[in-house]
Write an enzyme that holds these catalytic residues in place. Structure first.
Site, PDB file in Angstrom:
ATOM      1  N   TRP A   1       0.814  -1.221   0.000  1.00 26.64           N
ATOM      2  CA  TRP A   1       0.000   0.000   0.000  1.00 26.64           C
ATOM      3  C   TRP A   1       0.845   1.267   0.000  1.00 26.64           C
ATOM      4  O   TRP A   1       0.443   2.283  -0.579  1.00 26.64           O
ATOM      5  CB  TRP A   1      -1.023  -0.014   1.134  1.00 26.64           C
ATOM      6  CG  TRP A   1      -2.148  -0.925   0.785  1.00 26.64           C
ATOM      7  CD1 TRP A   1      -2.451  -2.125   1.365  1.00 26.64           C
ATOM      8  CD2 TRP A   1      -3.090  -0.766  -0.300  1.00 26.64           C
ATOM      9  NE1 TRP A   1      -3.520  -2.710   0.719  1.00 26.64           N
ATOM     10  CE2 TRP A   1      -3.930  -1.905  -0.297  1.00 26.64           C
ATOM     11  CE3 TRP A   1      -3.299   0.206  -1.274  1.00 26.64           C
ATOM     12  CZ2 TRP A   1      -4.960  -2.081  -1.230  1.00 26.64           C
ATOM     13  CZ3 TRP A   1      -4.328   0.029  -2.203  1.00 26.64           C
ATOM     14  CH2 TRP A   1      -5.148  -1.092  -2.171  1.00 26.64           C
TER      15      TRP A   1
ATOM     16  N   ASP B   1      -1.175   7.304   6.207  1.00 25.06           N
ATOM     17  CA  ASP B   1      -2.309   6.472   5.831  1.00 25.06           C
ATOM     18  C   ASP B   1      -2.506   5.440   6.946  1.00 25.06           C
ATOM     19  O   ASP B   1      -1.693   4.530   7.103  1.00 25.06           O
ATOM     20  CB  ASP B   1      -2.010   5.783   4.493  1.00 25.06           C
ATOM     21  CG  ASP B   1      -3.058   4.738   4.118  1.00 25.06           C
ATOM     22  OD1 ASP B   1      -4.073   4.623   4.832  1.00 25.06           O
ATOM     23  OD2 ASP B   1      -2.846   4.037   3.107  1.00 25.06           O
TER      24      ASP B   1
ATOM     25  N   LYS C   1     -12.272  -0.953   7.400  1.00 27.90           N
ATOM     26  CA  LYS C   1     -11.549  -1.928   8.221  1.00 27.90           C
ATOM     27  C   LYS C   1     -12.125  -1.916   9.634  1.00 27.90           C
ATOM     28  O   LYS C   1     -12.617  -2.905  10.130  1.00 27.90           O
ATOM     29  CB  LYS C   1     -10.072  -1.565   8.324  1.00 27.90           C
ATOM     30  CG  LYS C   1      -9.066  -2.117   7.343  1.00 27.90           C
ATOM     31  CD  LYS C   1      -9.350  -2.107   5.954  1.00 27.90           C
ATOM     32  CE  LYS C   1      -8.141  -2.517   5.136  1.00 27.90           C
ATOM     33  NZ  LYS C   1      -8.317  -2.304   3.735  1.00 27.90           N
TER      34      LYS C   1
HETATM   35  C1  LIG Z   1      -3.346   0.645   4.081  1.00 29.80           C
HETATM   36  C2  LIG Z   1      -4.258   0.834   2.903  1.00 29.80           C
HETATM   37  N1  LIG Z   1      -4.231   2.013   2.257  1.00 29.80           N
HETATM   38  C3  LIG Z   1      -5.031   2.235   1.201  1.00 29.80           C
HETATM   39  C4  LIG Z   1      -5.904   1.278   0.735  1.00 29.80           C
HETATM   40  C5  LIG Z   1      -6.790   1.579  -0.455  1.00 29.80           C
HETATM   41  O1  LIG Z   1      -8.029   1.988   0.021  1.00 29.80           O
HETATM   42  P1  LIG Z   1      -9.291   2.308  -0.890  1.00 29.80           P
HETATM   43  O2  LIG Z   1      -9.713   1.016  -1.521  1.00 29.80           O
HETATM   44  O3  LIG Z   1     -10.291   2.842   0.079  1.00 29.80           O
HETATM   45  O4  LIG Z   1      -8.900   3.319  -1.894  1.00 29.80           O
HETATM   46  C6  LIG Z   1      -5.974   0.029   1.383  1.00 29.80           C
HETATM   47  C7  LIG Z   1      -6.907  -0.998   0.922  1.00 29.80           C
HETATM   48  O5  LIG Z   1      -7.133  -2.006   1.519  1.00 29.80           O
HETATM   49  C8  LIG Z   1      -5.123  -0.183   2.515  1.00 29.80           C
HETATM   50  O6  LIG Z   1      -5.150  -1.337   3.186  1.00 29.80           O
END
Ligand SMILES: Cc1ncc(COP(=O)(O)O)c(C=O)c1O
Length: 373
Positions: free
Chosen positions: A103, A173, A197
């Site tokens: 990520w 994030d 989550k």
């Molecule tokens: C740590 C993290 N950041 C970002 C994301 C992407 O999120 P989104 O699907 O809401 O754009 C995820 C997706 O699981 C994630 O686990």
């Protein structure tokens, strides 16, 4: 009643009492007499929903007064780009990123920052098995900001104390460990996390942003991509995801009523994770954890069995036993048990027992067939 246990990486399990209230609200929100799916986002009722959800988040995370709490759309992926658009030009040198797994790499490639970006730590050569310490970051103090991911959902890695570098504004994030433990918000320029989550269904993303930064944001952006728009509109610039935000309210109420504060919740989450890591540690011949010990995530426990065949067998038997969502992310495979806030200690202990029984049975069968050969 659904008795399957949900270890999904996200969208994740939600608390049963919340699901029951949601079921009722789809038919009729008692205090309004309408389905939650058909109530105006401009109604007084929805303003109260947003205000209470914000108040709960502020209370649980002890958010300082000089921070905005925003409810945004577009998931965490939009934040990858939006924060870079707004704040990428704040410093004399380009933004800095920690590359610690799937990520964080996405946060870099989707930021739009391009080749000027500075990677201040890269875990690729060590197979993304650990998080860095702040002292390891190669930071230029004039950088616009430092960005990192506090919990790598795929690899099951978590930063313990935060990554900070002097006065450099830190953007984090926290999608997969948001509100699972206390955090000192005052050390961050901005944190953000989608709801799916620990906080609710997909559709809403929370951003907590320090006030003074907003004055330094890029001018001339399209309204919808400018944090100032959402601050001015108190998160109702266009139609927000009413249902998702309503569930965030119910989940944050549940958190306050059940755990009191994030210290209490953190203690439960740690116990859940220990149940699984204890089995992995007790059986290193049979199971291998992905993360190095110091970076082990409390939220996502990623591991493999001795062979790919046994891993596949593990997943099949787990499904048959009613333990769902354990497949590792497509990028690394294996098993991933996600232990988000709504997953109970009992559910984690059932998985731990399953792991013990599985390894005992297959280790013995393997020993037997080797002796036989
Ligand atoms: C740590 C993290 N950041 C970002 C994301 C992407 O999120 P989104 O699907 O809401 O754009 C995820 C997706 O699981 C994630 O686990």
């Amino acid at each position: 009643m659904n008795l399957q246990y949900n270890f999904s990486g996200g969208p994740g399990a939600l608390p049963l009492p919340v699901l029951m209230q949601a079921q009722q609200a789809i038919l009729e929100v008692p205090e309004v007499g309408l389905s939650v799916l058909g109530i105006s986002h401009r109604s007084d009722w929805f303003r109260e929903v947003m205000d209470e959800a914000e108040a709960n988040i502020r209370h649980l995370l002890k958010v300082p007064q000089n921070y905005h709490v925003l409810f945004l759309q577009g998931g965490s992926t939009l934040q990858f780009a939006m924060l870079a658009m707004n704040f990428g030009g704040m410093g004399e040198s380009p933004p800095s990123y920690v590359s610690s797994g799937y990520w964080s790499r996405k946060s870099m490639s989707d930021s739009g920052v391009g080749s000027g970006m500075r990677i201040v730590w890269d875990g690729e050569s060590s197979g993304f098995r650990r998080m860095p310490k702040a002292a390891e970051l190669d930071i230029d103090s004039r950088t616009s900001y430092l960005h990192y991911v506090s919990n790598e959902t795929v690899e099951g890695l978590q930063v313990t104390d935060g990554l900070f570098a002097g006065d450099v504004p830190v953007f984090c994030d926290m999608s997969s460990d948001f509100m699972s433990r206390p955090v000192d918000i005052s050390r961050y320029a901005m944190i953000y996390a989608h709801a799916q989550k620990n906080l609710g269904p997909a559709g809403v993303t929370i951003a907590i942003l320090r006030e003074d930064l907003v004055e330094r944001a890029q001018i001339g952006l399209a309204n919808i991509l400018d944090y100032r728009t959402h601050i001015a509109a108190r998160s109702i610039y266009n139609t927000p995801p009413v249902f998702s935000i309503y569930i965030v309210l119910l989940v944050t109420r549940w958190m306050r009523e059940t755990f009191g504060d994030l210290e209490g919740l953190d203690a439960v989450n740690r116990r859940k994770a220990s149940l699984l890591y204890d089995v992995l540690d007790a059986e290193p011949e049979f199971y291998s954890a992905h993360a190095e010990r110091e970076s082990r995530s409390v939220m996502n426990v990623a591991f493999k069995c001795q062979t790919p065949e046994l891993t596949a067998q593990f997943l099949q038997e787990a499904r048959d036993a009613g333990l769902h969502g354990l497949e590792g992310h497509r990028s690394i495979g294996g098993v991933r048990a996600s232990l988000y806030n709504a997953l109970t200690e009992h559910e984690a202990s059932v998985l731990a027992s399953f792991m013990k029984i599985f390894s005992k049975r297959y280790a013995e069968a393997r020993e037997f067939s080797l002796a036989d050969a």
